[in-house]
Design an enzyme around this catalytic site. Structure first.
Site, mmCIF file in Angstrom:
data_model
loop_
_atom_site.group_PDB
_atom_site.id
_atom_site.type_symbol
_atom_site.label_atom_id
_atom_site.label_comp_id
_atom_site.label_asym_id
_atom_site.label_seq_id
_atom_site.Cartn_x
_atom_site.Cartn_y
_atom_site.Cartn_z
ATOM 1 N N GLU A 27 0.854 -1.190 0.000
ATOM 2 C CA GLU A 27 0.000 0.000 0.000
ATOM 3 C C GLU A 27 0.889 1.239 0.000
ATOM 4 O O GLU A 27 2.030 1.198 0.480
ATOM 5 C CB GLU A 27 -0.873 -0.020 1.264
ATOM 6 C CG GLU A 27 -1.717 1.230 1.434
ATOM 7 C CD GLU A 27 -2.795 1.113 2.518
ATOM 8 O OE1 GLU A 27 -2.886 0.044 3.177
ATOM 9 O OE2 GLU A 27 -3.540 2.087 2.700
ATOM 10 N N ASN A 72 -6.553 1.603 2.927
ATOM 11 C CA ASN A 72 -7.227 2.876 3.206
ATOM 12 C C ASN A 72 -6.805 3.955 2.208
ATOM 13 O O ASN A 72 -7.601 4.829 1.854
ATOM 14 C CB ASN A 72 -6.888 3.340 4.625
ATOM 15 C CG ASN A 72 -7.380 2.365 5.685
ATOM 16 O OD1 ASN A 72 -8.271 1.559 5.433
ATOM 17 N ND2 ASN A 72 -6.810 2.439 6.873
ATOM 18 N N ASN A 172 -12.111 -0.521 -0.675
ATOM 19 C CA ASN A 172 -11.449 -1.096 0.501
ATOM 20 C C ASN A 172 -12.191 -0.712 1.775
ATOM 21 O O ASN A 172 -12.434 0.484 2.002
ATOM 22 C CB ASN A 172 -10.008 -0.565 0.597
ATOM 23 C CG ASN A 172 -9.302 -1.064 1.844
ATOM 24 O OD1 ASN A 172 -8.938 -2.232 1.942
ATOM 25 N ND2 ASN A 172 -9.124 -0.171 2.817
ATOM 26 N N GLU A 173 -12.561 -1.703 2.552
ATOM 27 C CA GLU A 173 -13.142 -1.488 3.900
ATOM 28 C C GLU A 173 -14.123 -0.315 3.930
ATOM 29 O O GLU A 173 -14.014 0.573 4.788
ATOM 30 C CB GLU A 173 -12.022 -1.263 4.931
ATOM 31 C CG GLU A 173 -11.140 -2.462 5.128
ATOM 32 C CD GLU A 173 -10.155 -2.340 6.281
ATOM 33 O OE1 GLU A 173 -10.007 -1.245 6.855
ATOM 34 O OE2 GLU A 173 -9.536 -3.362 6.628
ATOM 35 N N TYR A 244 -6.772 -8.972 11.606
ATOM 36 C CA TYR A 244 -5.472 -8.715 12.243
ATOM 37 C C TYR A 244 -5.532 -9.159 13.705
ATOM 38 O O TYR A 244 -6.590 -9.090 14.330
ATOM 39 C CB TYR A 244 -5.130 -7.223 12.202
ATOM 40 C CG TYR A 244 -4.877 -6.690 10.810
ATOM 41 C CD1 TYR A 244 -3.658 -6.904 10.180
ATOM 42 C CD2 TYR A 244 -5.856 -5.961 10.131
ATOM 43 C CE1 TYR A 244 -3.404 -6.407 8.910
ATOM 44 C CE2 TYR A 244 -5.616 -5.466 8.856
ATOM 45 C CZ TYR A 244 -4.390 -5.694 8.248
ATOM 46 O OH TYR A 244 -4.141 -5.199 6.989
ATOM 47 N N GLU A 291 -6.433 -9.170 3.508
ATOM 48 C CA GLU A 291 -5.558 -8.574 4.531
ATOM 49 C C GLU A 291 -5.576 -9.491 5.739
ATOM 50 O O GLU A 291 -6.643 -9.743 6.307
ATOM 51 C CB GLU A 291 -6.033 -7.175 4.942
ATOM 52 C CG GLU A 291 -5.832 -6.124 3.869
ATOM 53 C CD GLU A 291 -6.143 -4.721 4.347
ATOM 54 O OE1 GLU A 291 -5.956 -4.423 5.541
ATOM 55 O OE2 GLU A 291 -6.593 -3.916 3.508
ATOM 56 N N GLN A 345 1.339 -6.384 5.616
ATOM 57 C CA GLN A 345 1.692 -6.100 4.251
ATOM 58 C C GLN A 345 3.057 -6.724 3.970
ATOM 59 O O GLN A 345 3.474 -7.595 4.728
ATOM 60 C CB GLN A 345 1.708 -4.602 4.047
ATOM 61 C CG GLN A 345 0.307 -3.983 4.255
ATOM 62 C CD GLN A 345 0.205 -2.524 3.872
ATOM 63 O OE1 GLN A 345 1.068 -1.980 3.188
ATOM 64 N NE2 GLN A 345 -0.860 -1.843 4.320
HETATM 65 O O1 AHR Z 1 -3.006 -2.838 6.114
HETATM 66 C C1 AHR Z 1 -3.179 -1.661 6.823
HETATM 67 C C2 AHR Z 1 -4.610 -1.156 6.755
HETATM 68 O O2 AHR Z 1 -5.460 -2.036 7.431
HETATM 69 C C3 AHR Z 1 -5.228 -1.061 5.397
HETATM 70 O O3 AHR Z 1 -4.923 0.124 4.772
HETATM 71 C C4 AHR Z 1 -6.689 -1.129 5.689
HETATM 72 O O4 AHR Z 1 -7.415 -1.690 4.642
HETATM 73 C C5 AHR Z 1 -6.777 -1.925 6.964
HETATM 74 O O5 AHR Z 1 -7.552 -1.300 7.914
#
Ligand code: AHR
Length: 497
Positions: A27, A72, A172-173, A244, A291, A345
């Site tokens: 990103e 993001n 995205n999100e 995450y 992700e 990432q």
């Molecule tokens: O990977 C970091 C961030 O985590 C990304 O930009 C977003 O999509 C997620 O919240």
């Protein structure tokens, strides 16, 4: 000593593994691009400014697909800022990470970089501040050969051949209030469907990923996913999942993350199958876990309006690496539905690879389990019958103390077995029974473990946390015994004799 058994039968195949399950993510965030993969003044940079020490380190991870440019970031990004002569590209405020974006690296540079790195792009379009029409123009710029305004612009910019990106993410999100121009489920569903129509009109050969809930903790989960899938079912090919984990002081629960991820995937499968039933559709929706990782999000430090600031440069420990191993077992064991997944990432920002702008590259501990599974967990995945005890965890209740994964690759005739022992005090004597695969020779045994679960790699001590190669005298058989040390990750590779 505690004992356990794992029985794997070649008649109980789960699925072929789509290699894109070993994807990752770059990103425009922190130093992922600038001073990460792109640094024209670096000693290893080529004529395009791509760092080859970084490319080499990525190539060893064998990553077949990379999501780009966000995240993001994409929800406020105008892709047109990143094309054409570099000196004419604008510097903008990036609302996602409060950074300065100089646009010296854009979609064409990414296409070139991905080719050099031996990977493919998974391109996210802006469905925040961007419109369906602008997403269509990007697809036209990238995937149409010539004879239209945007395809001819690409040729004018020096790219005669289309980039032909195959996989596209519809934003995205978009449920996240942190997103530039976040949407309600209904608004997103309409915008995603209309964008999907345009993108597939531009290039019918592409595959599309709709945004699922940005996390299981969102109040709208899983209603968001149901709404989006019901509105877009026949227009998209995948629903995305993001997940995450971070260590919050309870090692057992953290190590049990693999169990929680399985639960999350199960819920999304069920939601997707509900939409399938409602549509009376023959199509089964596949999942893109685009992700996933360990991320110390609470430690984020955002400096305003700097170029290439250090953001989310987590230094991953042995404990984090064990968790990543466990997550990989869950991901690949779900390969019948999870066709793509991106370790989020890849470089500098919450990443296994760290770069020094004045120096070299460091592999964090999490690099290693990913490298092992990505390189050897290929082919097909098999069901494991594991007989072991459970551990009581505060977060997830009773969780099996072993997380296992078995793959067989008919190209190489190799079977790979991966196992995480989450028990913090006890080694486990594991009997691995592979009778149905015939005679196998043990080629390799690697173990990642250590007394200090918080040990990390550094430029001064880059090999503090690396897998240990155990000497094996290449035994042949159908059943094998191994000691799995407490809190350890093991890879075993066998070849059919
Ligand atoms: O990977 C970091 C961030 O985590 C990304 O930009 C977003 O999509 C997620 O919240």
């Amino acid at each position: 000593m505690k004992t356990a058994q794992c029985i794997v039968n070649k008649h109980f195949k789960i699925s072929a593994i789509d290699e894109r399950i070993y994807g990752s993510f770059i990103e425009h965030m922190g130093r992922a691009v600038y001073t990460g993969i792109y640094q024209p003044e670096h000693a290893t940079a080529d004529e395009q400014g791509f760092r080859h020490d970084v490319i080499d380190t990525i190539q060893q991870l064998n990553v077949p697909i990379i999501r780009y440019p966000g995240g993001n970031f994409v929800s406020g990004y105008d892709w047109k800022d990143g094309i054409g002569p570099k000196q004419e590209r604008p510097t903008r405020l990036d609302y996602a990470w409060f950074s300065l974006e100089t646009n010296q690296f854009g979609i064409n540079e990414f296409a070139d970089w991905a080719r050099k790195a031996g990977t493919e792009g998974m391109i996210a379009v802006n469905l925040g501040s961007g419109t369906p029409q602008e997403a269509g123009y990007l697809a036209e710029y990238c995937n149409i050969e010539q004879g239209t305004y945007w395809s001819d612009k690409r040729r004018e910019h020096g790219y005669q051949q289309p980039h032909n990106f195959k996989v596209w993410c519809l934003g995205n999100e978009m449920d996240g209030p942190w997103q530039t121009c976040a949407l309600t489920a209904e608004q997103y569903a309409d915008k995603a469907r209309e964008t999907a129509k345009i993108l597939k009109w531009v290039d019918p050969n592409i595959e599309l990923v709709a945004c699922g809930s940005s996390s299981k903790e969102m109040a709208t989960f899983p209603e968001w996913d149901r709404t989006v899938l019901e509105a877009c079912y026949e227009h998209v090919d995948y629903i995305s999942l993001h997940r995450y984990y971070e260590y919050e002081g309870d090692k057992a629960s953290f190590l049990a993350a693999y169990h929680d991820l399985d639960d999350f995937i199960t819920t999304i499968k069920a939601t997707a199958d509900y939409a399938k039933a409602k549509h009376r559709s023959d199509k089964t929706m596949m999942l893109s876990l685009d992700e996933w990782n360990v991320w110390y999000i609470k430690h984020m430090d955002t400096k305003r309006w700097q170029w290439a600031p250090s953001i989310a440069e987590d230094v991953y420990s042995l404990l984090d690496a064990l968790v990543v191993g466990g997550l990989l077992t869950t991901i690949v064991n779900n390969a019948d539905r999870v066709k793509m997944a991106c370790l989020a990432q890849l470089v500098n920002a919450l990443a296994p690879i760290h770069t020094d702008p004045q120096g070299g590259v460091l592999r964090h501990a999490t690099y290693y389990p990913f490298q092992q599974v990505s390189n050897y967990g290929r082919g097909e995945v098999y069901k494991n019958r594991v007989v072991c005890d459970c551990i009581e965890t505060d977060k997830y209740g009773q969780v099996a103390e072993l997380a296992t994964l078995t793959t067989f690759d008919s190209q190489t005739n190799e079977l790979a077995f991966f196992v995480l022992n989450i028990h913090l005090e006890e080694d486990i004597d594991l009997q691995l029974r592979l009778e149905e695969f015939g005679e196998l020779m043990l080629l390799e045994q690697q173990v990642l473990t250590g007394e200090d679960l918080f040990a990390v790699n550094s430029f001064e001590n880059p090999n503090k946390v690396v897998p240990q190669h155990i000497d094996v005298d290449k035994p042949v058989g159908t059943s094998f015994s191994f000691i799995l040390p407490k809190a350890s990750w093991t890879m075993l590779r066998f070849k059919r004799a």
